[in-house]
Motif scaffolding. Structure first.
Motif, PDB file in Angstrom:
ATOM      1  N   ASP A 215       0.831  -1.201   0.000  1.00  0.00           N
ATOM      2  CA  ASP A 215       0.000   0.000   0.000  1.00  0.00           C
ATOM      3  C   ASP A 215       0.871   1.258   0.000  1.00  0.00           C
ATOM      4  OD1 ASP A 215      -2.135  -1.734   0.256  1.00  0.00           O
ATOM      5  OD2 ASP A 215      -2.377  -1.404   2.411  1.00  0.00           O
ATOM      6  N   VAL A 216       0.507   2.232  -0.854  1.00  0.00           N
ATOM      7  CA  VAL A 216       1.217   3.502  -0.920  1.00  0.00           C
ATOM      8  C   VAL A 216       0.297   4.658  -0.545  1.00  0.00           C
ATOM      9  CG1 VAL A 216       2.466   5.110  -2.430  1.00  0.00           C
ATOM     10  CG2 VAL A 216       2.840   2.643  -2.643  1.00  0.00           C
ATOM     11  N   SER A 217      -0.878   4.752  -1.165  1.00  0.00           N
ATOM     12  CA  SER A 217      -1.792   5.846  -0.849  1.00  0.00           C
ATOM     13  C   SER A 217      -3.189   5.535  -1.357  1.00  0.00           C
ATOM     14  CB  SER A 217      -1.297   7.175  -1.458  1.00  0.00           C
ATOM     15  OG  SER A 217      -1.152   7.079  -2.853  1.00  0.00           O
ATOM     16  N   ARG A 218      -4.137   6.344  -0.873  1.00  0.00           N
ATOM     17  CA  ARG A 218      -5.533   6.239  -1.295  1.00  0.00           C
ATOM     18  C   ARG A 218      -6.008   7.619  -1.739  1.00  0.00           C
ATOM     19  NH1 ARG A 218     -10.734   7.213   0.361  1.00  0.00           N
ATOM     20  NH2 ARG A 218     -12.296   5.576  -0.040  1.00  0.00           N
ATOM     21  N   ILE A 219      -6.628   7.682  -2.912  1.00  0.00           N
ATOM     22  CA  ILE A 219      -7.119   8.934  -3.462  1.00  0.00           C
ATOM     23  C   ILE A 219      -8.638   8.910  -3.442  1.00  0.00           C
ATOM     24  CG2 ILE A 219      -7.152  10.431  -5.491  1.00  0.00           C
ATOM     25  CD1 ILE A 219      -4.520   8.904  -6.335  1.00  0.00           C
ATOM     26  N   ASP A 220      -9.240   9.882  -2.806  1.00  0.00           N
ATOM     27  CA  ASP A 220     -10.696   9.962  -2.763  1.00  0.00           C
ATOM     28  C   ASP A 220     -11.222  10.222  -4.172  1.00  0.00           C
ATOM     29  OD1 ASP A 220     -13.176   9.995  -1.361  1.00  0.00           O
ATOM     30  OD2 ASP A 220     -13.216  12.171  -1.547  1.00  0.00           O
ATOM     31  N   ALA A 221     -12.210   9.423  -4.573  1.00  0.00           N
ATOM     32  CA  ALA A 221     -12.771   9.556  -5.921  1.00  0.00           C
ATOM     33  C   ALA A 221     -14.240   9.158  -5.902  1.00  0.00           C
ATOM     34  CB  ALA A 221     -11.979   8.699  -6.907  1.00  0.00           C
ATOM     35  N   PRO A 222     -15.094   9.955  -5.271  1.00  0.00           N
ATOM     36  CA  PRO A 222     -16.518   9.618  -5.220  1.00  0.00           C
ATOM     37  C   PRO A 222     -17.143   9.691  -6.608  1.00  0.00           C
ATOM     38  CG  PRO A 222     -16.148  11.857  -4.444  1.00  0.00           C
ATOM     39  CD  PRO A 222     -14.799  11.252  -4.637  1.00  0.00           C
ATOM     40  N   GLY A 223     -18.114   8.829  -6.861  1.00  0.00           N
ATOM     41  CA  GLY A 223     -18.769   8.874  -8.163  1.00  0.00           C
ATOM     42  C   GLY A 223     -18.360   7.747  -9.083  1.00  0.00           C
ATOM     43  N   LYS A 224     -18.058   6.555  -8.523  1.00  0.00           N
ATOM     44  CA  LYS A 224     -17.745   5.366  -9.318  1.00  0.00           C
ATOM     45  C   LYS A 224     -16.542   5.590 -10.240  1.00  0.00           C
ATOM     46  CE  LYS A 224     -20.538   2.141  -9.768  1.00  0.00           C
ATOM     47  NZ  LYS A 224     -20.675   0.796  -9.186  1.00  0.00           N
ATOM     48  N   PRO A 225     -15.341   5.761  -9.683  1.00  0.00           N
ATOM     49  CA  PRO A 225     -14.150   5.924 -10.519  1.00  0.00           C
ATOM     50  C   PRO A 225     -13.962   4.721 -11.428  1.00  0.00           C
ATOM     51  CG  PRO A 225     -13.544   5.313  -8.274  1.00  0.00           C
ATOM     52  CD  PRO A 225     -15.011   5.613  -8.260  1.00  0.00           C
ATOM     53  N   TYR A 226     -13.548   4.979 -12.661  1.00  0.00           N
ATOM     54  CA  TYR A 226     -13.497   3.872 -13.622  1.00  0.00           C
ATOM     55  C   TYR A 226     -12.273   3.992 -14.538  1.00  0.00           C
ATOM     56  CZ  TYR A 226     -15.609   0.183 -16.482  1.00  0.00           C
ATOM     57  OH  TYR A 226     -15.873  -0.999 -17.145  1.00  0.00           O
ATOM     58  N   GLY A 227     -12.303   4.876 -15.510  1.00  0.00           N
ATOM     59  CA  GLY A 227     -11.183   5.000 -16.428  1.00  0.00           C
ATOM     60  C   GLY A 227      -9.978   5.654 -15.786  1.00  0.00           C
ATOM     61  N   LEU A 228      -8.772   5.175 -16.130  1.00  0.00           N
ATOM     62  CA  LEU A 228      -7.523   5.710 -15.593  1.00  0.00           C
ATOM     63  C   LEU A 228      -6.531   5.967 -16.715  1.00  0.00           C
ATOM     64  CD1 LEU A 228      -6.900   3.210 -12.625  1.00  0.00           C
ATOM     65  CD2 LEU A 228      -7.884   5.507 -12.448  1.00  0.00           C
ATOM     66  N   SER A 229      -5.726   6.996 -16.555  1.00  0.00           N
ATOM     67  CA  SER A 229      -4.588   7.223 -17.433  1.00  0.00           C
ATOM     68  C   SER A 229      -3.544   7.995 -16.635  1.00  0.00           C
ATOM     69  CB  SER A 229      -4.999   7.999 -18.682  1.00  0.00           C
ATOM     70  OG  SER A 229      -3.932   8.045 -19.613  1.00  0.00           O
ATOM     71  N   TYR A 230      -2.322   8.050 -17.170  1.00  0.00           N
ATOM     72  CA  TYR A 230      -1.244   8.724 -16.442  1.00  0.00           C
ATOM     73  C   TYR A 230      -0.298   9.370 -17.428  1.00  0.00           C
ATOM     74  CZ  TYR A 230       2.737   9.466 -13.323  1.00  0.00           C
ATOM     75  OH  TYR A 230       3.758  10.038 -12.604  1.00  0.00           O
ATOM     76  N   ASP A 231       0.104  10.589 -17.112  1.00  0.00           N
ATOM     77  CA  ASP A 231       1.093  11.322 -17.902  1.00  0.00           C
ATOM     78  C   ASP A 231       2.346  11.490 -17.076  1.00  0.00           C
ATOM     79  OD1 ASP A 231       2.045  12.929 -20.147  1.00  0.00           O
ATOM     80  OD2 ASP A 231       1.869  14.611 -18.761  1.00  0.00           O
ATOM     81  N   ASP A 232       3.413  10.791 -17.462  1.00  0.00           N
ATOM     82  CA  ASP A 232       4.642  10.820 -16.675  1.00  0.00           C
ATOM     83  C   ASP A 232       5.335  12.179 -16.761  1.00  0.00           C
ATOM     84  OD1 ASP A 232       6.671   9.265 -15.097  1.00  0.00           O
ATOM     85  OD2 ASP A 232       7.941   9.837 -16.784  1.00  0.00           O
ATOM     86  N   ARG A 233       5.151  12.869 -17.880  1.00  0.00           N
ATOM     87  CA  ARG A 233       5.803  14.169 -18.063  1.00  0.00           C
ATOM     88  C   ARG A 233       5.358  15.170 -17.005  1.00  0.00           C
ATOM     89  NH1 ARG A 233       3.912  18.526 -21.128  1.00  0.00           N
ATOM     90  NH2 ARG A 233       2.131  17.192 -21.631  1.00  0.00           N
ATOM     91  N   THR A 234       4.059  15.195 -16.711  1.00  0.00           N
ATOM     92  CA  THR A 234       3.517  16.150 -15.735  1.00  0.00           C
ATOM     93  C   THR A 234       3.152  15.486 -14.408  1.00  0.00           C
ATOM     94  OG1 THR A 234       1.277  15.832 -16.618  1.00  0.00           O
ATOM     95  CG2 THR A 234       2.603  17.622 -17.565  1.00  0.00           C
ATOM     96  N   LYS A 235       3.413  14.165 -14.294  1.00  0.00           N
ATOM     97  CA  LYS A 235       3.073  13.404 -13.080  1.00  0.00           C
ATOM     98  C   LYS A 235       1.582  13.555 -12.747  1.00  0.00           C
ATOM     99  CE  LYS A 235       7.425  12.448 -12.775  1.00  0.00           C
ATOM    100  NZ  LYS A 235       7.900  11.154 -13.329  1.00  0.00           N
ATOM    101  N   THR A 236       0.748  13.420 -13.767  1.00  0.00           N
ATOM    102  CA  THR A 236      -0.691  13.610 -13.604  1.00  0.00           C
ATOM    103  C   THR A 236      -1.437  12.303 -13.792  1.00  0.00           C
ATOM    104  OG1 THR A 236      -0.525  15.876 -14.438  1.00  0.00           O
ATOM    105  CG2 THR A 236      -2.711  14.870 -14.418  1.00  0.00           C
ATOM    106  N   LEU A 237      -2.228  11.941 -12.812  1.00  0.00           N
ATOM    107  CA  LEU A 237      -3.141  10.808 -12.907  1.00  0.00           C
ATOM    108  C   LEU A 237      -4.521  11.339 -13.271  1.00  0.00           C
ATOM    109  CD1 LEU A 237      -3.874   7.776 -12.397  1.00  0.00           C
ATOM    110  CD2 LEU A 237      -4.328   8.428 -10.023  1.00  0.00           C
ATOM    111  N   LEU A 238      -5.150  10.715 -14.262  1.00  0.00           N
ATOM    112  CA  LEU A 238      -6.483  11.109 -14.696  1.00  0.00           C
ATOM    113  C   LEU A 238      -7.465  10.003 -14.328  1.00  0.00           C
ATOM    114  CD1 LEU A 238      -4.281  11.794 -17.260  1.00  0.00           C
ATOM    115  CD2 LEU A 238      -6.194  13.276 -17.798  1.00  0.00           C
ATOM    116  N   VAL A 239      -8.598  10.396 -13.746  1.00  0.00           N
ATOM    117  CA  VAL A 239      -9.591   9.440 -13.258  1.00  0.00           C
ATOM    118  C   VAL A 239     -10.972   9.884 -13.731  1.00  0.00           C
ATOM    119  CG1 VAL A 239     -10.550   8.277 -11.234  1.00  0.00           C
ATOM    120  CG2 VAL A 239      -8.187   9.153 -11.159  1.00  0.00           C
TER     121      VAL A 239
END
Length: 346
Positions: free
Chosen positions: A256-280
């Motif tokens: 385990d590293v961390s938990r990100i709150d994401a109310p509203g049935k999180p589903y699709g994920l992507s990540y941009d390493d250049r900007t260190k951005t997680l998209l949910v």
């Protein structure tokens, strides 16, 4: 089983190849006794207009990936196919027909090829961003849902309706393992390992692509759906029924590293390493959440933006930062949303 036929507007050469506490596998938590699986929210029509622009790409677009040249591949269904889109020009290039419905899409490298499980024909293939297909493996389990390439070149796929994992090399199924996960969903590659989510609530299962064995398992979250690698041995898992994204380190044990709150049935994920951005994507609210992952142990929500209806998948152009979101609702509501980088929260 139907045979697989792939066509494009340009001549395409397709090679058909027939194929048919502790985290250790011997001390795992017992699989869930319930057959209930996590599913995306059934999203209402948006009450806030989506930002950016929208394109018609086909019916029920689901998986989307973008290469370094700015070309996106989008899976569509009924009729089944892969639509190629120039996200920088904001235009559809063409649609490549498939017999078998694509849903999850992955990229094997920065500019492809795209790994394409065709669920309804039990087939897995690869396609470059110019629409050229590679080997086609047939007889791939019962509803192959997702597949990734590990560092040794093995494709590790999820056998959603059959349970367990599938291993493919050179266009052939070379090994399959039973559950393991009784209903595996998304999978992410971490070096030689593939970390697989179980949608029935049994957490994460880790497989070694080189030895084609299960090496770890851990019960996390409520019911997971998608998985996406973040680099540095980290994987984000959408806990769709738990309203969170869980970040885990694969060593190959699941830490385990961390938990990100994401109310509203999180589903699709992507990540941009250049900007260190997680998209949910948050399906029940037609929202995209952006998360700063500069410090994976302390993620910071940058903000939310409104999306098209039923935002089931998301990808970011690794060069320009343009974001593509699939509006997976059927019929007239089906669309692809393109969001310029300057409209995103920072």
């Amino acid at each position: 089983m139907r045979s697989v036929v792939l066509t494009a507007t340009a001549a395409v050469s397709v090679v058909l190849i027939a194929a048919c506490g502790s985290d250790t596998p011997t001390d795992r938590a017992a699989p869930s006794s319930t057959p209930v699986a996590a599913e995306p929210a059934v999203a209402p029509a948006p009450t806030t207009p989506p930002i950016g622009t929208t394109l018609e790409v086909g019916n029920e677009p689901e998986g989307v990936v973008i290469g370094t040249a700015g070309i996106a591949a989008v899976g569509v269904r009924r009729p089944d196919g892969l639509t190629l889109v120039d996200v920088r020009a904001g235009r559809v290039i063409r649609t490549v027909e498939t017999r078998g419905a694509p849903r999850h899409l992955e990229v094997a490298g920065p500019n492809g090829p795209v790994i394409v499980p065709l669920e309804t024909s039990n087939t897995v293939t690869e396609m470059s961003f110019d629409g050229t297909f590679g080997p086609i493996a047939t007889g791939v389990g019962d509803l192959p849902h997702d597949a990734v390439r590990t560092s040794d070149g093995t494709l590790v796929g999820t056998n959603e309706h059959g349970g367990g994992a599938l291993f493919l090399r050179d266009g052939k199924v070379v090994k399959s393992l039973p559950a393991g996960p009784p209903q595996p969903g998304g999978v992410a590659a971490v070096g030689r390992y593939a970390a697989m989510a179980d949608v029935q609530g049994n957490g994460v299962f880790v497989y070694d692509g080189t030895t084609m064995t299960e090496v770890a398992q851990k019960k996390i979250g409520t019911r997971l759906t998608h998985a996406h690698a973040l680099g540095g041995g980290l994987v984000a898992f959408a806990d769709t029924d738990g309203g969170a994204v869980l970040v885990e380190r694969i060593t190959p044990q699941v830490v385990d590293v961390s938990r990100i709150d994401a109310p509203g049935k999180p589903y699709g994920l992507s990540y941009d390493d250049r900007t260190k951005t997680l998209l949910v994507t948050l399906g029940s609210t037609n929202t995209l959440r952006l998360v700063d992952m500069s410090d994976p142990s302390r993620p910071r929500v940058r903000g939310d933006v409104p999306t098209v209806q039923q935002p089931n998948s998301v990808a970011m152009d690794p060069v320009t930062g343009i974001v593509a979101v699939t509006g997976s609702a059927p019929g007239a509501a089906s669309s692809l949303q393109l969001i310029p980088a300057d409209l995103l929260p920072r």
